[in-house]
Design a protein around this motif. Structure first.
Motif, mmCIF file in Angstrom:
data_model
loop_
_atom_site.group_PDB
_atom_site.id
_atom_site.type_symbol
_atom_site.label_atom_id
_atom_site.label_comp_id
_atom_site.label_asym_id
_atom_site.label_seq_id
_atom_site.Cartn_x
_atom_site.Cartn_y
_atom_site.Cartn_z
ATOM 1 N N THR A 33 -34.074 8.165 34.377
ATOM 2 C CA THR A 33 -33.524 7.920 35.707
ATOM 3 C C THR A 33 -32.091 7.423 35.583
ATOM 4 O OG1 THR A 33 -34.307 5.625 35.799
ATOM 5 C CG2 THR A 33 -35.807 7.351 36.591
ATOM 6 N N ARG A 34 -31.379 7.427 36.714
ATOM 7 C CA ARG A 34 -29.942 7.123 36.683
ATOM 8 C C ARG A 34 -29.659 5.681 36.299
ATOM 9 N NH1 ARG A 34 -25.601 6.293 35.892
ATOM 10 N NH2 ARG A 34 -23.686 7.198 36.759
ATOM 11 N N THR A 35 -30.623 4.803 36.423
ATOM 12 C CA THR A 35 -30.385 3.400 36.070
ATOM 13 C C THR A 35 -30.593 3.123 34.583
ATOM 14 O OG1 THR A 35 -32.690 2.894 36.645
ATOM 15 C CG2 THR A 35 -31.033 2.581 38.365
ATOM 16 N N ASN A 36 -31.057 4.117 33.827
ATOM 17 C CA ASN A 36 -31.281 3.930 32.400
ATOM 18 C C ASN A 36 -29.960 3.949 31.646
ATOM 19 O OD1 ASN A 36 -31.990 4.589 29.526
ATOM 20 N ND2 ASN A 36 -34.064 4.625 30.372
ATOM 21 N N ALA A 37 -29.755 2.987 30.769
ATOM 22 C CA ALA A 37 -28.482 2.872 30.039
ATOM 23 C C ALA A 37 -28.211 4.080 29.159
ATOM 24 C CB ALA A 37 -28.484 1.600 29.197
ATOM 25 N N ASP A 38 -29.248 4.810 28.740
ATOM 26 C CA ASP A 38 -29.049 5.986 27.894
ATOM 27 C C ASP A 38 -28.322 7.123 28.606
ATOM 28 O OD1 ASP A 38 -30.200 4.870 25.681
ATOM 29 O OD2 ASP A 38 -32.163 5.804 25.972
ATOM 30 N N TYR A 39 -28.249 7.049 29.927
ATOM 31 C CA TYR A 39 -27.558 8.097 30.680
ATOM 32 C C TYR A 39 -26.141 8.290 30.153
ATOM 33 C CZ TYR A 39 -25.080 10.380 34.518
ATOM 34 O OH TYR A 39 -24.285 11.220 35.265
ATOM 35 N N TYR A 40 -25.464 7.197 29.839
ATOM 36 C CA TYR A 40 -24.058 7.295 29.425
ATOM 37 C C TYR A 40 -23.924 7.914 28.030
ATOM 38 C CZ TYR A 40 -23.244 4.495 33.556
ATOM 39 O OH TYR A 40 -23.201 4.068 34.858
ATOM 40 N N ALA A 41 -24.845 7.617 27.134
ATOM 41 C CA ALA A 41 -24.819 8.243 25.812
ATOM 42 C C ALA A 41 -25.083 9.737 25.928
ATOM 43 C CB ALA A 41 -25.842 7.590 24.893
ATOM 44 N N LEU A 42 -25.975 10.123 26.842
ATOM 45 C CA LEU A 42 -26.249 11.542 27.050
ATOM 46 C C LEU A 42 -25.026 12.262 27.627
ATOM 47 C CD1 LEU A 42 -29.871 11.252 28.472
ATOM 48 C CD2 LEU A 42 -29.227 12.192 26.249
ATOM 49 N N GLN A 43 -24.351 11.619 28.559
ATOM 50 C CA GLN A 43 -23.144 12.238 29.122
ATOM 51 C C GLN A 43 -22.049 12.361 28.064
ATOM 52 O OE1 GLN A 43 -22.501 13.869 31.618
ATOM 53 N NE2 GLN A 43 -23.759 13.267 33.340
ATOM 54 N N LEU A 44 -21.922 11.374 27.231
ATOM 55 C CA LEU A 44 -20.925 11.447 26.169
ATOM 56 C C LEU A 44 -21.256 12.610 25.229
ATOM 57 C CD1 LEU A 44 -18.395 10.030 25.076
ATOM 58 C CD2 LEU A 44 -19.888 8.561 23.706
ATOM 59 N N GLY A 45 -22.524 12.741 24.868
ATOM 60 C CA GLY A 45 -22.927 13.858 24.031
ATOM 61 C C GLY A 45 -22.742 15.194 24.716
ATOM 62 N N ASN A 46 -22.937 15.230 26.032
ATOM 63 C CA ASN A 46 -22.744 16.486 26.756
ATOM 64 C C ASN A 46 -21.295 16.942 26.716
ATOM 65 O OD1 ASN A 46 -24.045 18.551 28.360
ATOM 66 N ND2 ASN A 46 -22.870 17.790 30.101
#
Length: 891
Positions: A728-741
């Motif tokens: 979900t959008r509140t999960n801190a891993d979102y930003y690592a995934l976007q960086l990898g994207n």
């Protein structure tokens, strides 16, 4: 990539520039400083200061496009455009890719008939770097046949992509008939046979003949000091020598032979069209032709009147402005199975009556007001204003966009009637009927194509020129220039105001947080679409024509619905908001009009259910979500026919609530005035009952599958790979995934997917990867298009890249570059009023702070390669990706 069909009058351009001082001339306008100059080598430069954001757009226009292509090589200019991204003697493709990515990745090009354009939008501090890139590319292409061998595959995929669009195929046929024997009789896209015969030597010859400073116009728009920017242009470009230009092709138009074209389409509806050859932009009749087009398109006109009368799904008149000649066409839509011949005759009768009886004076004046307002609104986007200047100067041969407005002001009713009588000639018109054809039944399976393995490639970290290193070496979090003032009105509306004085306009954007799949009563599917159509029928105080006249009187653009908007000149702001609120809060929703649109909507839905695009989307939802998931709800002709006007009214009152609404006001207005006006007209709006739920339930992990949706109109397969995420959008891993994207995609040749699928193999023209993550669930998705035999091969490359990023740390260079791309996107996202508003809406829906991009930037700069690896290993399941292919029927 060829886009618009346009041509430049070189003679007019030359005459216009005779009065320009070679040393430079200054002009001023609201919020703008304008500086013109011609360098000693003939390069024409226009610098326009626009302080909307700390951003600059450079557009270099070479006065050579499809018109200059050699006989039998219609895509030569287009191929040259592609090769400009494959490197130059002083700037390799790897260097260009790394530089462009570090500057934010917002760069592209297009090939038109009269020009080829290359544009960068970048932080203003990086203007020098953008200029250095264009100066290097002006001088030559790399002499390497192997580079063209690789790019040939990508450009042929672009050709296949466009030829998979039946409307584009029709457009090709239309050009050949309307402009036979001239450079306009083809699009400039090119063909596979011609590209197979094209060589690197031929492309370099074309480049070196036309890509010279005395055949170019450089437009710079943004937050720059014009005199200082001009000095940089002189230093960087003055050393490039001018050259004698080849002769240009002459135009000799033959009379258009009337005919009726018929073609199938994969759209869910059909089209009829009547096309005329209109004057080009270098004709003295051009301004009058623009107003004629606007009048014929007016929602108060007889042509659009076919829609509320229930005789057409939509209707309008369009004008493609070319310098030597233009295309004007009336178009109307009909549902699958509808009487296309009768609709075509009705369109013909309406146009004939306009010629015989003359146009309405009030509609002419309304069209002029709208054109004037539209010109002022162009200042609300840095890149949009650069495009407007390029179009006016490089394509139309004007001094500035103001020349067009000056001509518009002079147009009379007599001028419009004369142009209509002269050019709307049915003896030289081409009619067309495009008939929708259903797709075959989707074919599903649990297994994929043949196994292949490809090693993932990584950014090389190539050494950059000294002038570019500052862009790639520094990681600084840019400050936001926005200062939104947020007010929560007593009725629950969140009002966001951003004063901007760059133009004499105000833009209002609104969004009602909603989810029709969850808010429609069971069995009432399609009620949301019915409501959307009824908003255009007027309000409780003004009927359809009176409401449209009120908008015309102030030159405003307005739309109502769950997404609503207003664009208006500053002095008409309050009247515009009054009309917007009247439409949004008091739509008439009359039963007699509902009875008109109901059968239209049912017929449209019937066609949609058989269209390949819809079937592909439905197949994707079916593969990702459980059968009981609300996302699987489907509107059918039966559900639409069962609706009543009471159902529509009930749905409106349930969904449209002030406590679910955000309004953004951006423009030349004070916060106090904005709050007062919005409160005056929206403040009495009240909600009833508890807030509705708009969030989908969490979705379980999907199983892998393959579905092929037959689409006989396509020559190329369009492929979607996707999987559900419990993220979900509140999960801190979102930003690592976007960086990898941003390691995987988004930076053209600087990122893995583009390197592996386009640069190295030429398998695709485009590839896109994205995370769509909400408050309850998410989806990861990759999209690409390729020749049918290459679907499995491209998929194998993508899976290889995904598994590699899960198993190994990204390189330091890749991490650095991805971080730069995300940080540099902050100022770019503030470079247009629309970007700003849409960004705030997306954050509001996700309950994020308005300054979330700045907060995210502080997270990105702290993330490590191990964080990216861990996030991808935790959340992605490459072997569970579902695959939906839309394209030719497999053998």
């Amino acid at each position: 990539m060829p886009g618009r069909l346009l041509l430049t009058s070189v003679l007019f351009l030359a005459l216009a520039w005779l009065s320009t001082s070679r040393a430079g001339t200054n002009e001023t306008a609201r919020g703008l400083d304008i500086l013109r100059a011609t360098l000693t080598n003939g390069l024409q430069v226009i610098i326009v200061r626009n302080t909307l954001a700390p951003v600059v757009t450079t557009m270099i226009n070479y006065l050579a496009g499809a018109d200059e292509c050699p006989t039998n090589f219609p895509g030569m200019a287009h191929a040259t455009e592609h090769m400009m991204f494959r490197g130059s003697p002083d700037l390799s493709a790897d260097q260009l890719a790394d530089i462009s990515a570090a500057m934010g990745g917002d760069f592209d090009a297009d090939t038109q008939h009269p020009v080829t354009q290359y544009f960068f939008t970048t932080p203003a501090d990086d203007l020098d770097v953008a200029l250095q890139v264009e100066a290097a590319r002006m001088q030559d292409l790399l002499p390497d046949e192997s580079l063209w061998d690789k790019e040939r595959g990508a450009i042929e995929q672009e050709v296949a992509q466009d030829l998979s669009n039946p409307e584009y195929v029709f457009y090709i046929k239309l050009l050949a008939a309307m402009f036979k024997g001239t450079p306009y009789d083809q699009t400039g896209l090119g063909t596979r046979p011609s590209f197979d015969q094209t060589t690197d030597v031929m492309l370099r010859k074309f480049h070196n003949a036309w890509y010279v400073p005395n055949n170019a116009i450089l437009i710079i728009v943004g937050d720059v000091e014009p005199a200082r920017a001009l000095e940089r242009v002189k230093k960087i470009f003055n050393g490039i020598p001018a050259a004698e230009l080849p002769a240009r092709t002459e135009f000799h138009f033959e009379p258009v032979q009337p005919e009726t074209m018929r073609q199938d389409t994969d759209l869910p509806y059909g089209l009829v069209a009547i096309t005329f050859r209109l004057p080009g932009s270098d004709s003295p009749d051009y301004a009058a032709a623009q107003i004629l087009s606007d009048v014929l398109s007016s929602q108060r006109g007889k042509l659009y009147g076919l829609v509320p009368e229930g005789k057409a799904l939509f209707a309008s008149f369009e004008y493609d402005n070319l310098p030597k000649a233009g295309l004007g066409y009336a178009v109307a839509g009909f549902p699958a199975g509808g009487d296309s011949t009768n609709l075509l005759e009705q369109v013909r009768d309406i146009l004939a009556a306009e010629v015989t009886n003359g146009v309405i004076t009030d509609l002419v004046e309304a069209a002029k007001r709208r054109e004037i307002a539209s010109a002022e609104l162009q200042k609300n986007s840095v890149s949009g204003l650069a495009s407007a200047w390029s179009d006016a100067v490089a394509i139309e041969g004007r001094q500035s966009p103001d020349d067009d407005i000056a001509a518009i002001r002079q147009v009379t009713v007599a001028d419009v009637n004369r142009v209509a009588e002269q050019y709307l000639n049915f003896d030289h018109a081409i009619s067309a009927i495009l008939t929708p054809q259903p797709s075959g039944k989707p074919i599903s399976s649990k297994s994929f194509g043949g196994k292949e393995s490809f090693a993932a490639s990584k950014t090389t970290g190539v050494k950059l020129p000294k002038w570019a290193r500052k862009v790639t070496e520094q990681i600084e979090i840019p400050p936001s220039t926005l200062n939104p003032i947020v007010t929560n009105l007593p009725n629950g509306i969140q009002l966001i105001v951003q004063p901007e004085t760059i133009s004499d306009t105000v833009n209002v954007y609104g969004r009602v947080k909603s989810n029709a799949k969850l808010e429609m009563t069971e069995g009432k599917d399609g009620v949301d679409q019915a409501l959307d159509q009824l908003f255009s029928f007027g309000t409780k105080s003004l009927d359809r024509l009176a409401f449209q006249k009120a908008l015309d009187d102030i030159g405003a653009n307005e739309s109502a619905g769950t997404d609503f908007s207003l664009s208006v000149l500053t002095d008409r702001f309050e009247r515009g908001v009054q009309l917007l609120a009247d439409n949004e809060l008091s739509p008439s929703l009359p039963e007699q009009d509902f009875k008109i649109i109901q059968p239209q909507l049912a017929a449209s839905v019937a066609g949609q259910l058989q269209s390949p695009d819809y079937l592909a989307g439905r197949a994707l939802r079916a593969a990702l979500f459980p059968r009981s998931d609300p996302a699987q709800r489907e509107t059918t002709p039966g559900t639409v026919k069962a609706l009543t006007i009471q159902d529509v009214q009930d749905y409106y009152h349930h969904v449209f609530r002030p406590d679910m609404t955000t309004i953004v006001v951006i423009g030349n207005v004070t916060p106090e005035n904005a709050v007062a006006v919005i409160s005056k007209y929206f403040g009495n709006w009240q909600a009833e009952g508890p807030k509705p739920n708009t969030l989908f339930p969490p979705a379980p992990a999907n199983e892998p599958s393959v579905t092929h949706v037959p689409d006989s109109s396509r020559v190329q397969d369009k492929v979607t790979l996707a999987e559900t995420l419990t993220l979900t959008r509140t999960n801190a891993d979102y930003y690592a995934l976007q960086l990898g994207n941003h390691v995987l995609g988004g930076g053209f040749y600087a990122t893995r997917l583009y390197r592996d699928l386009r640069e190295k193999t030429g398998l695709v023209y485009f590839v896109d990867s994205s995370f769509n993550v909400g408050l309850t669930r998410g989806v990861y998705q990759v999209e690409y298009a390729c020749d049918p035999p290459n679907v499995a091969r491209a998929r194998a490359v993508i899976l290889g890249d995904l598994k590699d990023i899960q198993a190994k740390k990204v390189t330091t260079q890749e991490l650095h570059q991805a971080t730069l791309m995300l940080l540099r996107d902050i100022p770019l996202s503030e470079s247009s009023v629309n970007y700003i508003a849409q960004g705030w809406f997306s954050r509001s829906v996700l309950n994020l702070p308005l300054d979330e991009p700045i907060r995210a930037a502080h997270i990105y700069v702290k993330l490590k390669a191990r964080d990216v690896k861990a996030a991808y290993a935790k959340w992605l399941r490459p072997d569970d990706l579902v695959e939906v292919v839309q394209g030719p029927v497999p053998p």
